[in-house]
Enzyme design. Sequence first.
Site, PDB file in Angstrom:
ATOM      1  N   ARG A 246       0.866  -1.175   0.000  1.00  0.00           N
ATOM      2  CA  ARG A 246       0.000   0.000   0.000  1.00  0.00           C
ATOM      3  C   ARG A 246       0.906   1.230   0.000  1.00  0.00           C
ATOM      4  O   ARG A 246       1.919   1.268   0.696  1.00  0.00           O
ATOM      5  CB  ARG A 246      -0.910   0.022   1.238  1.00  0.00           C
ATOM      6  CG  ARG A 246      -2.090  -0.941   1.186  1.00  0.00           C
ATOM      7  CD  ARG A 246      -3.108  -0.527   0.139  1.00  0.00           C
ATOM      8  NE  ARG A 246      -4.301  -1.380   0.127  1.00  0.00           N
ATOM      9  CZ  ARG A 246      -4.455  -2.427  -0.654  1.00  0.00           C
ATOM     10  NH1 ARG A 246      -3.483  -2.787  -1.475  1.00  0.00           N
ATOM     11  NH2 ARG A 246      -5.580  -3.131  -0.638  1.00  0.00           N
ATOM     12  N   GLU A 275      -3.600   7.448  -4.208  1.00  0.00           N
ATOM     13  CA  GLU A 275      -4.060   6.997  -5.526  1.00  0.00           C
ATOM     14  C   GLU A 275      -5.406   7.625  -5.865  1.00  0.00           C
ATOM     15  O   GLU A 275      -6.270   7.707  -4.993  1.00  0.00           O
ATOM     16  CB  GLU A 275      -4.219   5.466  -5.533  1.00  0.00           C
ATOM     17  CG  GLU A 275      -2.898   4.743  -5.408  1.00  0.00           C
ATOM     18  CD  GLU A 275      -3.053   3.230  -5.303  1.00  0.00           C
ATOM     19  OE1 GLU A 275      -4.149   2.697  -5.572  1.00  0.00           O
ATOM     20  OE2 GLU A 275      -2.072   2.588  -4.954  1.00  0.00           O
ATOM     21  N   HIS A 293      -1.153   0.379  -9.971  1.00  0.00           N
ATOM     22  CA  HIS A 293      -1.793  -0.609  -9.085  1.00  0.00           C
ATOM     23  C   HIS A 293      -2.374  -1.794  -9.878  1.00  0.00           C
ATOM     24  O   HIS A 293      -3.575  -2.025  -9.902  1.00  0.00           O
ATOM     25  CB  HIS A 293      -2.894   0.058  -8.237  1.00  0.00           C
ATOM     26  CG  HIS A 293      -3.151  -0.691  -6.958  1.00  0.00           C
ATOM     27  ND1 HIS A 293      -3.612  -0.092  -5.815  1.00  0.00           N
ATOM     28  CD2 HIS A 293      -3.002  -2.008  -6.637  1.00  0.00           C
ATOM     29  CE1 HIS A 293      -3.746  -0.999  -4.850  1.00  0.00           C
ATOM     30  NE2 HIS A 293      -3.373  -2.167  -5.332  1.00  0.00           N
ATOM     31  N   LEU A 294      -1.467  -2.520 -10.507  1.00  0.00           N
ATOM     32  CA  LEU A 294      -1.860  -3.669 -11.343  1.00  0.00           C
ATOM     33  C   LEU A 294      -1.502  -5.003 -10.701  1.00  0.00           C
ATOM     34  O   LEU A 294      -1.490  -6.034 -11.368  1.00  0.00           O
ATOM     35  CB  LEU A 294      -1.166  -3.587 -12.715  1.00  0.00           C
ATOM     36  CG  LEU A 294      -1.447  -2.360 -13.576  1.00  0.00           C
ATOM     37  CD1 LEU A 294      -0.674  -2.438 -14.883  1.00  0.00           C
ATOM     38  CD2 LEU A 294      -2.944  -2.234 -13.876  1.00  0.00           C
TER      39      LEU A 294
END
Length: 332
Positions: A246, A275, A293-294
């Site tokens: 995170r 994000e 964020h994949l």
Amino acid sequence: MGSLAKPRILFFNPVRHALANFQKLSSVAQTEVVASKSRADFFEECKGKYKDVVAIYSTSSSYAVTGKFDKELIQNLPPSLKFICHNGAGYDQIDVAACSERGIKVTNAPDPVTDATADLAVFLLLGALRNLNPAIESLRAGNWKKGLEFGHDPQGKTLGIIGMGRIGRAVKRRCEPFGLKTIYHNRNALSDSEAAGAKYVSFDELLAKSDIISVHVPLNAHTRHLVGAKEIAKMKDGVMIVNTARGAVIDEAAMAEALESGKIASVGLDVFEKEPEINEKLMKNSRAFMIPHLGTHTTETLAKMESLAMENARRGCLGEPLLTVVAEQLTN
């Protein structure tokens, strides 16, 4: 049995991959996708339209319409709501204590994310280590190899893993063939098998000895800004940081400053503190190897995550034992 007698499950996002499992769930429960346009709308609809919903299925992007599942939202859920089944390993957007107060069980999907996230962490690690991002930018700008710094080999370097859970272990195992020596820090030292043979060290020792640091802890009150300016100062000059956990575990502004100064040689990032906003200094620095964020963004992994979240919802609605209740509620 009429459809109205079936328990209602409210999906905060449509199922896109595990469609056969969704069809099966629809035969025993009334499934619908939330139609609220705002947080206020949703609160109002919890009093009427959604007043008898038993379970909510959520994903990491469920919060776009309603905002976080914080105490205010939990208190506005209908009294019938007993389960929040989250499709993801991290559930920092859900106030679990507020759920416990209301007798709502929270489940997550930890196992399915392990391989895809670990694969991506290794991709970011190697990409940042080999300094591939400036090379890719240079190639696209038509410069071929002009003005490129050299990368580094992984062999003989020390990888420090912060958080030796499922993903930390999977990263360690993937890095063995590259000749990386792994040390780790966790709240507690683990058995040799739980640590996949990595050596336990104190947090300060990990900061001081690692050539590459990879972050694998959940985000909570204890881990927010776990790595800040003070911790970065203790690291080796030219350290490399990888984060697939995170964003807010690291103080992003401090990391961007250290990348700019050269204290940090390069970073490989899948997650960001605010994000989808990204620190401007990171955006401008070609030594920041970044993706949006994949971590679990594959059809196979997402199907497994959807299936597990739906299975928890099905079990909850039918009174069967839940599979993956979150850690905080296991002691309750």
